[in-house]
Motif scaffolding. Structure first.
Motif, PDB file in Angstrom:
ATOM      1  N   LYS A  21       0.807  -1.222   0.000  1.00  0.00           N
ATOM      2  CA  LYS A  21       0.000   0.000   0.000  1.00  0.00           C
ATOM      3  C   LYS A  21       0.838   1.269   0.000  1.00  0.00           C
ATOM      4  CE  LYS A  21      -4.344  -1.670   1.988  1.00  0.00           C
ATOM      5  NZ  LYS A  21      -5.279  -1.598   3.142  1.00  0.00           N
ATOM      6  N   ALA A  22       2.013   1.216   0.590  1.00  0.00           N
ATOM      7  CA  ALA A  22       2.863   2.407   0.666  1.00  0.00           C
ATOM      8  C   ALA A  22       3.789   2.558  -0.535  1.00  0.00           C
ATOM      9  CB  ALA A  22       3.687   2.373   1.957  1.00  0.00           C
ATOM     10  N   GLU A  23       3.741   1.611  -1.465  1.00  0.00           N
ATOM     11  CA  GLU A  23       4.619   1.662  -2.632  1.00  0.00           C
ATOM     12  C   GLU A  23       4.255   2.845  -3.540  1.00  0.00           C
ATOM     13  OE1 GLU A  23       7.159  -0.423  -3.876  1.00  0.00           O
ATOM     14  OE2 GLU A  23       7.237  -1.384  -1.900  1.00  0.00           O
ATOM     15  N   ASP A  24       5.257   3.519  -4.042  1.00  0.00           N
ATOM     16  CA  ASP A  24       5.055   4.590  -5.018  1.00  0.00           C
ATOM     17  C   ASP A  24       4.977   3.955  -6.404  1.00  0.00           C
ATOM     18  OD1 ASP A  24       5.114   6.747  -6.725  1.00  0.00           O
ATOM     19  OD2 ASP A  24       6.858   7.710  -5.817  1.00  0.00           O
ATOM     20  N   VAL A  25       3.790   3.901  -6.956  1.00  0.00           N
ATOM     21  CA  VAL A  25       3.598   3.282  -8.270  1.00  0.00           C
ATOM     22  C   VAL A  25       3.249   4.332  -9.321  1.00  0.00           C
ATOM     23  CG1 VAL A  25       2.980   0.994  -7.404  1.00  0.00           C
ATOM     24  CG2 VAL A  25       1.195   2.730  -7.666  1.00  0.00           C
ATOM     25  N   SER A  26       3.690   5.545  -9.095  1.00  0.00           N
ATOM     26  CA  SER A  26       3.411   6.618 -10.052  1.00  0.00           C
ATOM     27  C   SER A  26       4.289   6.479 -11.287  1.00  0.00           C
ATOM     28  CB  SER A  26       3.653   7.983  -9.406  1.00  0.00           C
ATOM     29  OG  SER A  26       5.038   8.174  -9.128  1.00  0.00           O
ATOM     30  N   ALA A  27       3.771   6.952 -12.413  1.00  0.00           N
ATOM     31  CA  ALA A  27       4.537   6.930 -13.663  1.00  0.00           C
ATOM     32  C   ALA A  27       5.779   7.806 -13.543  1.00  0.00           C
ATOM     33  CB  ALA A  27       3.651   7.411 -14.811  1.00  0.00           C
ATOM     34  N   ARG A  28       5.667   8.916 -12.831  1.00  0.00           N
ATOM     35  CA  ARG A  28       6.796   9.819 -12.680  1.00  0.00           C
ATOM     36  C   ARG A  28       7.994   9.108 -12.051  1.00  0.00           C
ATOM     37  NH1 ARG A  28       6.303  15.283 -11.997  1.00  0.00           N
ATOM     38  NH2 ARG A  28       4.197  15.048 -11.102  1.00  0.00           N
ATOM     39  N   THR A  29       7.729   8.378 -10.969  1.00  0.00           N
ATOM     40  CA  THR A  29       8.810   7.657 -10.290  1.00  0.00           C
ATOM     41  C   THR A  29       9.323   6.506 -11.145  1.00  0.00           C
ATOM     42  OG1 THR A  29       7.954   8.256  -8.111  1.00  0.00           O
ATOM     43  CG2 THR A  29       9.392   6.320  -8.218  1.00  0.00           C
ATOM     44  N   ALA A  30       8.417   5.814 -11.800  1.00  0.00           N
ATOM     45  CA  ALA A  30       8.808   4.651 -12.605  1.00  0.00           C
ATOM     46  C   ALA A  30       9.754   5.036 -13.737  1.00  0.00           C
ATOM     47  CB  ALA A  30       7.569   3.970 -13.173  1.00  0.00           C
ATOM     48  N   LEU A  31       9.586   6.219 -14.302  1.00  0.00           N
ATOM     49  CA  LEU A  31      10.370   6.609 -15.473  1.00  0.00           C
ATOM     50  C   LEU A  31      11.565   7.506 -15.125  1.00  0.00           C
ATOM     51  CD1 LEU A  31       7.603   7.253 -18.156  1.00  0.00           C
ATOM     52  CD2 LEU A  31       8.698   5.123 -17.465  1.00  0.00           C
ATOM     53  N   ALA A  32      11.821   7.682 -13.846  1.00  0.00           N
ATOM     54  CA  ALA A  32      12.908   8.576 -13.437  1.00  0.00           C
ATOM     55  C   ALA A  32      14.272   7.889 -13.532  1.00  0.00           C
ATOM     56  CB  ALA A  32      12.670   9.057 -12.006  1.00  0.00           C
TER      57      ALA A  32
END
Length: 377
Positions: free
Chosen positions: A216-227
């Motif tokens: 639940k606390a995982e950052d699964v945003s596209a912004r983070t994924a593509l950084a």
């Protein structure tokens, strides 16, 4: 310490190592419809004390896909354990020659079951392909299997799934089918798949569907994924965008698509069907929408800020492939491979739950969401 004491200590240490080796159970892993290696990578990366999964063989109909799998899972793109062949004409003796298996995966093609597709189900070209997985279960009798397909397969009131589940159970397996939403398991993409774990009837192991709560606390945003994609990572060739496409994208906000209300008349697409994926841009603070193998007609995945389609490496990031995983083939071939793959990080959660089940390790679980379709055989 006396010499005798040292000898006793050495013997104890040796016996400890020996007993640990004895306790280690290695599952030899085979795959049909292997794809580029999402499941293969997940399986071989999964581990629990005393349990491991090792590659035995894999097969796929696409040559580039086989090269990708062999290079990244086996370390040699021409490895003999990866068989390039159409499953419909493949002699399973060819697989048997490469060794017996204890676990099997078959992510059978989804085209005829897809929500986006025509839903031809068993009457289509691809619908009956799951039967080759069932045939492999009957032939190789692995202790367990993992089968994967799209969520759209639940259509027709469950008729399709009941037939598939019945065939799997008739092959001699207890099954645990569940509809997984991978964005709930740490994957930065809204990718929903039906996955079945099967355990052979004579094996005293019960699988439980792993709970997504710990993610639940995982950052699964596209912004983070593509950084921070490193410059050395392969498959970063840009897609050429026409001036018209660039102009259109500049009128579409993050998360929006071609049907945005403020789209100028000369950039509007005049069609009766309005698929939400047409020129759809990612939202940087949300998981990506589903990565597919398509790309023409505005079906690339588009960056939320820059007026361009994503590179294949960015698409691979959304699928959770590591940056050193190099796809083989043309840019178009690689795009298709990435879109058809199972996200390895999401699949690894399932494989590790399976190993926990064998090890008798308790873990948080949820009821199988499709279990009712296995009843009333």
């Amino acid at each position: 310490m006396t010499i005798a004491a040292e000898r006793i200590a050495d013997m104890a240490e040796h016996e400890g190592r020996f007993s640990t080796q004895e306790r280690t159970k290695t599952f030899r892993f085979g795959e049909l419809f292997s794809g580029p290696g999402g499941l293969g990578l997940a399986a071989t990366n999964a581990s629990r004390p005393g349990y491991e999964i090792v590659h035995q063989w894999a097969t796929d109909y696409d040559a580039d896909t086989c090269r990708t799998y062999a290079a990244n899972v086996c370390g040699d793109e021409g490895h003999h354990t990866v068989v390039h062949h159409d499953i419909r004409t493949l002699d399973y003796d060819i697989l048997a020659e490469r060794g017996g298996i204890d676990g099997l995966a078959f992510g059978f093609p989804c085209n005829d079951f897809s929500v986006v597709g025509e839903r031809k189900a068993f009457d289509g070209e691809f619908g009956p392909l799951y039967t080759y997985g069932v045939r492999a279960l009957e032939r190789f009798q692995p202790e367990w299997f993992l089968a994967e397909n799209v969520g759209g397969i639940r259509a027709d009131g469950g008729r399709v799934l009941r037939k598939i589940f019945r065939d799997m159970m008739d092959a001699g397996y207890r099954i645990y089918p569940h509809y997984y939403k991978f964005e709930e398991y740490g994957v930065p993409q809204a990718r929903h798949r039906m996955i079945v774990i099967g355990i052979r009837n004579d094996v005293d192991v019960e699988f439980k569907v792993p709970s997504p709560d710990r993610f639940k606390a995982e950052d699964v945003s596209a912004r983070t994924a593509l950084a921070n994609i490193p410059s050395w990572a392969k498959n970063q060739e840009p897609t050429k965008q026409s001036e018209r496409v660039i102009e259109r994208l500049n009128h579409i906000p993050a998360g929006g698509n071609a049907w945005h209300a403020d789209m100028p008349e000369h950039l509007q697409i005049k069609t009766n069907t309005r698929l939400s994926s047409i020129y759809r841009r990612l939202h940087p603070d949300k998981p990506a929408y589903t990565v597919t193998g398509s790309g023409g007609g505005g079906t690339h995945i588009y960056h939320w800020e820059e007026p361009r389609a994503l590179t294949n490496r960015e698409r691979a990031r959304l699928q959770t492939f590591p940056d050193d995983f190099e796809f083989r083939g043309s840019k178009e071939s690689v795009r298709k491979q990435i879109g058809m793959a199972v996200p390895p990080q999401g699949a690894q959660v399932i494989f590790e739950a399976l190993l926990d089940s064998y090890a008798g390790i308790e873990y948080d679980s949820v009821p199988p969401s499709l279990e009712e379709l296995t009843l009333g055989r």
